[in-house]
Design an enzyme around this catalytic site. Sequence first.
Site: not given
Length: 301
Positions: A11, A140
């Site tokens: 990410k 995350d």
Amino acid sequence: MAAVTVRAPAKINLGLSVGAPQADGYHPIVTIYQAISLYDELKARPAPDGEITVRVTGEGHDVVPLDDTNLAVRAAALLAKTHNVTDGAALSIHKTIAVAGGLAGGSADAAGALVACDALWGIGSGREELADLGSSLGSDVPFCLLGGNAIGTGRGEALSAVLARGSYEWVLAYAATGLSTPQVYSELDRFRGPAGAAAPELSETLMSALRGGDPYAVGPALHNDLEPAAVRLRPSLRRTLALGKEYGALGSMVSGAGPTCLFLAADEDHAIDLAVALSSSGLCRSVQRATGPVTGARLIT
Ligand code: ATP
């Protein structure tokens, strides 16, 4: 099932706004995540009951723990415990995502292990269920399961949809060694001082640039509150960021807590030129290109 393979993406944070730490020490954030085409590959094979093991190859494999602190092992163990599964799993991870690079490599592996072991053990959990489990392993992890673009609030684990268009060409410059995320947050608090920070908020400029899907508008709107802290801890990043700008990057920033630097290119040819310039500068350990957004952790076999 004999063996399954999952691809889990890194990410990046197109915008990262960080508030003052709360009583529990955590910082509230508001971020816009994007999953990019840089993947760790995770294989899960059957193993004797109760045995969860991991081996790691590829980028930074020598600094990844192989015991039960490995995030993929923790994810598999949590899934087994939640569903009273006694089967074991032999995990093998091939890393492409730099370790401690601000790209959520450990979270990607945790997301990959949840998807892989869920299939290996025939559990059949929904994405929401896996995301709930994942959020207890790392902020995350839910995004690494979802992929695409999303807004993250809380510690980043509470996801909501973002209206975003377009596909983006990124160049990533890896530093020689990683940066510790907690250390970067401490440095941010130290220089912000007792005055602290305002509540984190979404950048309207970035949101509207993403709605338009134009990289020329997105580039200058990229923003990371952690960047000054990462640069203070690793002053050499300033030169890497400056070099990207010199070669026409539409936007340059530190990724997450760093030290990976991220550059937005106008198109594929520009990304190739930028990658060559950064590689030959000697300022970074290695350079990779990626596009985003891509889907989250998925079974490939
Ligand atoms: P964060 O997600 O905390 O922002 P990051 O993305 O910068 O961190 P990661 O690659 O996730 O960095 O690594 C953070 C730490 O997690 C590493 O120092 C490593 O020791 C530990 N770790 C545990 N399991 C893994 C894994 N499977 N892959 C990578 N790192 C792992």
